[in-house]
Design a protein around this motif. Structure first.
Motif, short mmCIF file in Angstrom:
data_model
loop_
_atom_site.label_atom_id
_atom_site.label_comp_id
_atom_site.label_asym_id
_atom_site.label_seq_id
_atom_site.Cartn_x
_atom_site.Cartn_y
_atom_site.Cartn_z
N ALA A 102 0.83 -1.20 0.00
CA ALA A 102 0.00 0.00 0.00
C ALA A 102 0.87 1.26 0.00
CB ALA A 102 -0.93 0.00 1.22
N VAL A 103 1.90 1.28 0.85
CA VAL A 103 2.79 2.45 0.90
C VAL A 103 3.51 2.62 -0.43
CG1 VAL A 103 4.85 3.42 1.99
CG2 VAL A 103 3.09 2.33 3.40
N PHE A 104 3.97 1.53 -1.01
CA PHE A 104 4.65 1.60 -2.31
C PHE A 104 3.72 2.17 -3.37
CE2 PHE A 104 5.69 -0.25 -6.45
CZ PHE A 104 7.02 0.14 -6.58
N ALA A 105 2.49 1.68 -3.41
CA ALA A 105 1.53 2.14 -4.42
C ALA A 105 1.20 3.61 -4.24
CB ALA A 105 0.26 1.30 -4.36
N VAL A 106 0.98 4.03 -2.99
CA VAL A 106 0.63 5.43 -2.73
C VAL A 106 1.77 6.36 -3.11
CG1 VAL A 106 0.13 7.10 -0.90
CG2 VAL A 106 -1.07 4.92 -0.94
N THR A 107 3.00 6.00 -2.73
CA THR A 107 4.15 6.86 -3.06
C THR A 107 4.36 6.94 -4.58
OG1 THR A 107 5.62 4.96 -2.70
CG2 THR A 107 5.37 6.51 -0.89
N LEU A 108 4.14 5.83 -5.26
CA LEU A 108 4.30 5.84 -6.72
C LEU A 108 3.26 6.75 -7.37
CD1 LEU A 108 5.68 4.81 -9.26
CD2 LEU A 108 4.17 2.81 -9.21
N VAL A 109 2.00 6.66 -6.91
CA VAL A 109 0.94 7.50 -7.46
C VAL A 109 1.23 8.97 -7.17
CG1 VAL A 109 -1.50 8.12 -7.23
CG2 VAL A 109 -0.84 5.71 -7.38
N LEU A 110 1.66 9.28 -5.95
CA LEU A 110 1.97 10.67 -5.60
C LEU A 110 3.13 11.20 -6.44
CD1 LEU A 110 1.63 10.57 -1.70
CD2 LEU A 110 0.06 11.64 -3.34
N PHE A 111 4.11 10.34 -6.67
CA PHE A 111 5.26 10.77 -7.47
C PHE A 111 4.85 11.01 -8.91
CE2 PHE A 111 8.72 9.64 -10.38
CZ PHE A 111 9.67 10.59 -10.00
N ARG A 112 4.08 10.09 -9.48
CA ARG A 112 3.67 10.23 -10.88
C ARG A 112 2.76 11.44 -11.07
NH1 ARG A 112 6.53 8.56 -14.58
NH2 ARG A 112 4.74 8.34 -16.00
N SER A 113 1.99 11.77 -10.05
CA SER A 113 1.09 12.92 -10.16
C SER A 113 1.82 14.24 -9.95
CB SER A 113 -0.05 12.80 -9.14
OG SER A 113 0.46 12.91 -7.81
N GLY A 114 3.05 14.18 -9.46
CA GLY A 114 3.83 15.38 -9.22
C GLY A 114 3.52 16.05 -7.90
N LYS A 115 2.67 15.44 -7.06
CA LYS A 115 2.30 16.05 -5.79
C LYS A 115 3.42 15.97 -4.75
CE LYS A 115 -2.65 15.15 -6.38
NZ LYS A 115 -2.98 16.57 -6.60
N VAL A 116 4.30 14.99 -4.87
CA VAL A 116 5.42 14.85 -3.95
C VAL A 116 6.70 14.73 -4.76
CG1 VAL A 116 6.47 13.47 -2.13
CG2 VAL A 116 3.99 13.72 -2.21
N ARG A 117 7.66 15.59 -4.46
CA ARG A 117 8.94 15.57 -5.18
C ARG A 117 10.08 15.67 -4.18
NH1 ARG A 117 8.96 13.50 -10.24
NH2 ARG A 117 6.99 14.03 -11.25
N ALA A 118 11.23 15.19 -4.59
CA ALA A 118 12.41 15.22 -3.73
C ALA A 118 13.09 16.58 -3.87
CB ALA A 118 13.37 14.10 -4.11
#
Length: 303
Positions: free
Chosen positions: A174-190
């Motif tokens: 679940a954590v992996f899927a959520v972080t991947l979706v957030l990354f692909r959407s651009g909502k979370v960036r490093a």
């Protein structure tokens, strides 16, 4: 590149491969790495050769040539997202096989395999991190050994608190899927600010983990998880707060891993570095799973 995160992606070889784009070539295989005059002469020579070649080709052959699709990254031996996905799946399969062994063998043998997996996985993690060129065999061996360790750990904790193993697997996915979706959407960036916070928090967490481990080895604390379960804040074990922080750090480490992989694909890194990317993702997922199952065990033990 998200420097300061997973040391596997910050290695000299992977960083160099993702920062230095491939040298462009002319249609006749000569690299444009010489002086401006010589490059211009090579271009003119190439154009003359191309015109001469056109004169010897029929209209049908020319049309076929023009209709051909351009070469993809896979055709030119460059890393692609598909490469990373397939190699990560291979690593996870090796990990699951290793875990299955320690989950279903005799209890006495399971403990020995768990220790072998922990020590062997640590050694191969260092070898693969500092190796100049990625080795698929060593990376898959690392995944298999980590599987032995995780299977043994899951067996021990699941016997103490039935169900935490499956809950940890679901939580990790679940954590992996959520972080991947957030990354692909651009909502979370490093971002640089987030990376600095990550580094400070990770160093602090590592210091705490080392102190806790020493106190458990020396017998200074008798609780199963050391300071994590012996100290309570407002009636809540310290391990709950530490566990939530660690899971957040592991999740953000995934964001940085995705960033580095994206950078590698865009820079046209050689295809072999998809194994490095798969290795880095596997290491982060192992860390995430350990933190989740430990947090669940602490919560169950405090009931």
């Amino acid at each position: 590149m998200a420097l300061g995160g997973n040391p596997i992606f910050n290695g000299k070889n992977f960083r160099r491969a993702t920062q230095a784009p491939p040298v462009p070539q002319n249609p006749y295989g000569q690299q444009f790495n010489q002086g401006p005059g010589r490059v211009q002469g090579q271009v003119m020579d190439g154009q003359a050769a191309w015109s001469a070649q056109q004169q010897n080709m029929t209209n049908e052959q020319l049309q076929h040539l023009y209709n051909r699709p351009s070469a993809s990254p896979a055709d030119t031996g460059r890393m692609t997202f598909d490469d990373v996905i397939m190699k990560t799946v291979a690593c996870l399969v090796a990990l699951v096989v290793g875990a299955g062994i320690t989950l279903f063998v005799a209890p006495g043998l399971s403990s020995g395999l768990m220790i072998l997996g922990a020590l062997g996985g640590f050694v191969l993690a260092l070898v693969n991190t500092f190796k100049k060129q990625p080795s698929p065999a060593l990376i898959l061996a690392y995944a298999g050994l980590e599987g032995l360790f995780l299977g043994g750990l899951t067996r021990v904790l699941d016997n103490m608190y039935p169900g935490v193993g499956m809950q940890a697997v679901i939580g990790t996915l679940a954590v992996f899927a959520v972080t991947l979706v957030l990354f692909r959407s651009g909502k979370v960036r490093a971002t640089p600010k987030m990376v600095r916070f990550f580094m400070i928090a990770t160093i602090g967490y590592a210091v705490f983990a080392l102190i806790n481990l020493v106190m458990m080895w020396t017998g200074a604390v008798q609780e199963p998880f050391g300071l994590r379960s012996s100290i309570h804040i407002a009636g809540i074990p310290l391990g709950v707060f530490i566990g939530i922080l660690a899971i957040g750090l592991a999740a953000f480490s995934l964001i940085m891993d995705f960033t580095n992989i994206e950078q590698g694909v865009r820079a046209g890194a050689p295809e072999r570095y998809s194994w490095t990317a798969a290795f880095g993702l596997t290491v982060t997922l192992v860390w995430l799973y350990v933190e989740i199952i430990r947090l669940l065990a602490i919560l169950r033990g405090d009931d």
